[in-house]
Every structure is written in C-alpha cells, then in structure tokens.
Design a protein around this motif. Structure first.
Motif, PDB file in Angstrom:
ATOM      1  N   ILE A   9       1.441   5.088  37.081  1.00  0.00           N
ATOM      2  CA  ILE A   9       1.311   5.910  35.876  1.00  0.00           C
ATOM      3  C   ILE A   9       1.367   5.056  34.609  1.00  0.00           C
ATOM      4  N   ASP A  10       2.283   4.103  34.633  1.00  0.00           N
ATOM      5  CA  ASP A  10       2.397   3.232  33.458  1.00  0.00           C
ATOM      6  C   ASP A  10       1.211   2.272  33.349  1.00  0.00           C
ATOM      7  N   ASN A  13      -1.476   4.397  31.840  1.00  0.00           N
ATOM      8  CA  ASN A  13      -1.242   4.564  30.399  1.00  0.00           C
ATOM      9  C   ASN A  13      -1.049   3.252  29.655  1.00  0.00           C
ATOM     10  N   ARG A  14      -1.247   2.152  30.342  1.00  0.00           N
ATOM     11  CA  ARG A  14      -1.265   0.836  29.730  1.00  0.00           C
ATOM     12  C   ARG A  14       0.014   0.513  28.959  1.00  0.00           C
ATOM     13  N   THR A  15       1.136   0.985  29.499  1.00  0.00           N
ATOM     14  CA  THR A  15       2.395   0.673  28.826  1.00  0.00           C
ATOM     15  C   THR A  15       3.087  -0.518  29.462  1.00  0.00           C
ATOM     16  N   LEU A  61     -21.693   3.619  10.675  1.00  0.00           N
ATOM     17  CA  LEU A  61     -21.108   3.003  11.882  1.00  0.00           C
ATOM     18  C   LEU A  61     -22.191   2.438  12.800  1.00  0.00           C
ATOM     19  N   VAL A  65     -22.701  -1.399  14.098  1.00  0.00           N
ATOM     20  CA  VAL A  65     -22.766  -1.804  15.503  1.00  0.00           C
ATOM     21  C   VAL A  65     -24.037  -2.606  15.771  1.00  0.00           C
TER      22      VAL A  65
ATOM     23  N   THR B  50     -14.918   2.498  18.620  1.00  0.00           N
ATOM     24  CA  THR B  50     -16.312   2.848  18.908  1.00  0.00           C
ATOM     25  C   THR B  50     -17.185   1.596  18.880  1.00  0.00           C
ATOM     26  N   THR B  77     -13.091   6.634  29.798  1.00  0.00           N
ATOM     27  CA  THR B  77     -11.889   5.908  30.222  1.00  0.00           C
ATOM     28  C   THR B  77     -11.744   4.612  29.434  1.00  0.00           C
ATOM     29  N   ARG B  80     -10.572   5.496  26.047  1.00  0.00           N
ATOM     30  CA  ARG B  80      -9.143   5.828  26.008  1.00  0.00           C
ATOM     31  C   ARG B  80      -8.284   4.563  26.091  1.00  0.00           C
ATOM     32  N   ASN B  81      -8.636   3.673  27.004  1.00  0.00           N
ATOM     33  CA  ASN B  81      -7.862   2.442  27.147  1.00  0.00           C
ATOM     34  C   ASN B  81      -7.809   1.663  25.840  1.00  0.00           C
ATOM     35  N   ILE B  84      -5.685   3.562  23.095  1.00  0.00           N
ATOM     36  CA  ILE B  84      -4.219   3.491  23.166  1.00  0.00           C
ATOM     37  C   ILE B  84      -3.725   2.054  22.958  1.00  0.00           C
ATOM     38  N   ASP B  85      -4.513   1.084  23.385  1.00  0.00           N
ATOM     39  CA  ASP B  85      -4.146  -0.313  23.090  1.00  0.00           C
ATOM     40  C   ASP B  85      -4.104  -0.555  21.585  1.00  0.00           C
ATOM     41  N   ARG B  88      -1.226   1.219  19.809  1.00  0.00           N
ATOM     42  CA  ARG B  88       0.060   0.514  20.006  1.00  0.00           C
ATOM     43  C   ARG B  88       0.125  -0.742  19.158  1.00  0.00           C
ATOM     44  N   PHE B 144      -2.874  12.300  26.184  1.00  0.00           N
ATOM     45  CA  PHE B 144      -3.349  12.056  24.820  1.00  0.00           C
ATOM     46  C   PHE B 144      -2.448  11.075  24.055  1.00  0.00           C
ATOM     47  N   GLY B 146      -0.379   8.933  25.736  1.00  0.00           N
ATOM     48  CA  GLY B 146      -0.259   7.724  26.562  1.00  0.00           C
ATOM     49  C   GLY B 146       1.171   7.227  26.721  1.00  0.00           C
ATOM     50  N   PHE B 147       2.136   8.139  26.735  1.00  0.00           N
ATOM     51  CA  PHE B 147       3.543   7.746  26.887  1.00  0.00           C
ATOM     52  C   PHE B 147       3.800   7.150  28.272  1.00  0.00           C
ATOM     53  N   SER B 148       4.800   6.286  28.347  1.00  0.00           N
ATOM     54  CA  SER B 148       5.238   5.754  29.649  1.00  0.00           C
ATOM     55  C   SER B 148       6.029   6.838  30.385  1.00  0.00           C
TER      56      SER B 148
END
Ligand SMILES: [Zn+2]
Lengths: 238, 187
Positions: A9-10, A13-15, A61, A65, B50, B77, B80-81, B84-85, B88, B144, B146-148
C-alpha cells in the motif's frame, strides 16, 4: 507472505523512502502475490481519476510542451534555439490563444522550422515573428473551424493554417486554401484533413506577401485553380 | 469505447511522430491536468506534471506496454504518481499549496474523452455518495491524498493492521455500486 508484502500500500502511494522503494521493487519481481495484489489495487481504483472536476487548462501549456520537444534534426545539426522577437509578438486574443498557441508551437517548431533548417543551418540566428492571426468563421451549415497565422522568418512569410471539424469530402474533392487581395484570390495550399477532420498546412507566401487581407477555405475538384469554384467552408480576415 | 487507437498513437509517439503525439496530447491534456489538479490542488504543480507526463511519453522515459492494462489507465497512474511525488516535494520545501478554487470551470471544448468523462464522473460521484462517510473518507485519504497506511490509521483511529482491509472493502463496495448503476467500470 513475506515481511515486505505489507509495504504494498505504501508502495502504491509512494510514501516509501528511496531505499525501501528499491527493496520493494526487488521483492515485487519475485512475489506473485504482491503482483496480483498490485493489479487488484489498480483495478479497484481505475474509475477514480474520472471523479475529477474538469478544470481549465492554461492556454499556453500545449505550446510549452511542444516547444520543449527536442528537435529530431538537432542530433546532427546545430543547436536549435529559436529566439522569438518579443516586441513583435502581438498579444493573442483570448479566443484564439488556445488554438494559436498550439499551432504556433507545433507548426512553427515542427513543419516550418524543420524545412527551413534543411537549407539554413544557422537557423539559431533567425528570427521568427508572428505577424498576425485570425480565426476563420465557418459558413452556415458547417461546424468547421480554423486558425490562420502569418509568420515571418526574415524576408520569408509563411501562412500557417490549422483546421478542425472539416466535413468529410468525397474522393474527388479537396480543401483549397486561398488568400484574397481585394477581389483577387490566390491559391495558398491544400489542407489534407485526417479521419477526424483535422488538418494543417504551411504555405510559403513567396509571391503572395502583398496586401491581401482575407483567408478562405473552399471545397474544390482540382487543386490550385485560378479562382474558387466550389463551396466556401471557412473565411476570415487577417 | 473512446481511445481505441491510443496504443497505436502511443507507438507512433515513441517513434517521434509529432502528429500522433499531438492527437494523444489533445485527447488527454484536460483529463491529465484536471486529475493532477484534483490530487494537488495546485495549478503550478498540475502544469509541471502535465508537461512531465507528456514529455516522458515522447522521449520514452515512461514506457507503456499492453500488459500494463489500458493506455488511459496507465497514463492516469503515471499522472497520479508524479502528482503525489511533486506534491510531497513541494511540501518538504514548505510551500503552501495554493487554494485555487476559482479555476474550477465548466469545460469549453467537448471532445470524446470529456463527454465520456462527464458521464463517468456523475456515475462515480453518485456511487461515492452512497458510501458511508468513513468509507468516503478512507478513499479520499488513500487514493486522492496518497496517505501512508500509518497516517491513515492515525487519522481514522484504526489499528494499523486493519487499514488495508478497510480500504479494500470501501473500494470494492464502490466498484459494486458503480457496476450496478452504469456497468461502465469494466468496459
Ligand atoms: Zn509480496
């Protein structure tokens, strides 16, 4: 069940820290149960992106690009840098800007500059200017639209045109672009739309950089007739 | 189903066909941008994401293969990755994400993608509204935000070991409702 499995899971979610991330990726390769579970999470969440509200995309945008795409020909050519003369750029109208920005980026950086570069290795010093642009209005009964832009590179002027929603033609018809000076039309390229009715054309205005002020697209049976014979689809001043 | 030629356009893009790339770009720009904005609530980050997503498509840094599922799902996907990166990263640098609700506007251009998207959005929102508040919250925090796992446990006052089961249950419940209502979730 390995001690790494609980990290899935982590990982999703990349944590994880970079080290944990790599450790888990190594684990994932050899753990069929995690592979299966990861696919399950992807499947369970696949609808969720579509929950997003549509937000307005910045109009420039796309241009940014496409402008940042490395040019293919730069591999064996000089460095591609295209200084656009800031002072000569007119502010784009709100309505034209989204289309115009994309058109400017994709056509200028792509078709036009690319061909120019073949004969002009020191393109880096050349100056591309946007002289004018216009949205062509559709004639009654069509939903087609097009943006025309007039670009200058030194002495050379080029008409760039990007049309969308062009109605499908029968086999013996084509879309002819015209520039019109007073009541005198000159053919200025053929648009070849793709299956979705979108087409672009860039036409050097070698002998045509006169005082013409109108751009139009008509349906013709033959290319480059002395004057339009077919139906007008789009027209606009520039 | 829209995007049936996505894969073909993708391979042409990797071969640096600008026209194909432009078609893909036009098809997904708004969805990618809006989804990234949904995740980050920050236009600047959504713009960067984007640009990054599409440029990495072009230069082959992010590689799609048909065994990764549908192209559109894969692209989202990747979006999203990256989102969230970047979110953070921006928080680590202590930038406050700008709340920018003014930019929520109805769309101006209707493409096949936006038409299908509108339909799906209504369906998903209706389905989410049918979930219990706890299930809605856990989906929000997990997908949404992305919590651990441990942060979700803390936030929802759940034992850590039960978090994954709760998320799965909520998502399966949601999927079930969507399947009943519209049957579009597994097209
Ligand atoms: Zn495992």
């Amino acid at each position: 069940m390995n001690k790494s499995c609980h990290m899935l899971i982590d990982y999703f979610n990349r944590t994880l820290t970079d080290v944990e991330m790599r450790q888990f990726e190594d684990h994932l390769i050899e753990c069929p149960s995690c592979q299966e579970e990861l696919m399950e999470w992807e499947m369970l969440t696949e609808d969720l992106p579509y929950e997003s509200e549509a937000v307005e995309v910045p109009t420039d945008l796309k241009a940014r690009v496409f402008a940042s795409l490395p040019d293919e020909s730069s591999k064996n050519e000089n460095v591609m840098q295209i200084p656009v003369k800031e002072k000569s750029r007119r502010p784009l109208g709100v309505a034209t800007s989204i289309l115009a920005a994309g058109l400017f980026a994709s056509l200028v950086a792509n078709a036009f500059l690319f061909t120019e570069m073949q004969k002009e290795p020191d393109i880096a010093q050349s100056e591309i200017q946007l002289i004018g642009q216009s949205i062509l209005a559709p004639e009654e009964g069509t939903s087609a639209s097009a943006v025309a832009m007039l670009i200058a590179d030194g002495d050379q002027e080029v008409l760039l045109l990007d049309a969308t929603d062009l109605p499908t033609l029968s086999a013996d018809e084509l879309y002819q672009v015209w520039v019109i000076e007073g009541d005198q039309p000159y053919p200025a390229g053929i648009v070849q739309p793709n299956e979705t009715g979108t087409g672009t054309v860039s036409h050097p205005l070698a002998d045509l950089s006169g005082t013409w002020d109108t751009v139009a697209i008509t349906i013709e049976k033959e290319p480059n007739l002395p004057a339009p014979e077919g139906q007008i689809i789009l027209a606009g001043g520039i | 189903m829209i995007g049936t030629d996505d894969v073909q356009l993708y391979y042409q893009t990797v071969a640096h066909n600008r026209h194909s790339f432009e078609q893909l770009y036009d098809r997904y720009e708004k969805l990618v941008f809006s989804f990234s904005y949904r995740l980050t609530n920050n236009r600047t980050i959504a713009e960067e994401v984007t640009q990054d997503v599409f440029l990495k498509l072009w230069n082959g840094t992010n590689q799609y293969a048909e065994d990764k599922g549908k192209f559109s799902s894969w692209l989202l996907t990747v979006t999203r990755n990256k989102s969230i990166d970047e979110l953070r990263k921006s928080k680590r640098h202590a930038y406050e994400p700008m709340l920018d609700k003014d930019s929520l506007t109805e769309e101006t251009v209707s493409t096949e993608v936006t038409a299908e998207w509108n339909e799906r959005r209504e369906l998903i929102r209706t389905a989410i509204a049918e979930l219990r508040a706890e299930q809605q919250e856990i989906i929000e925090l997990f997908y949404f935000k992305g919590f651990s796992q441990s942060k979700i446990a803390e936030h929802c006052k759940l034992p850590l070991g039960t978090v994954k089961g709760r998320i799965r249950l909520a998502l399966k419940h949601l999927k079930g409702i969507i399947g009943q209502e519209g049957g579009v979730s597994n097209e």
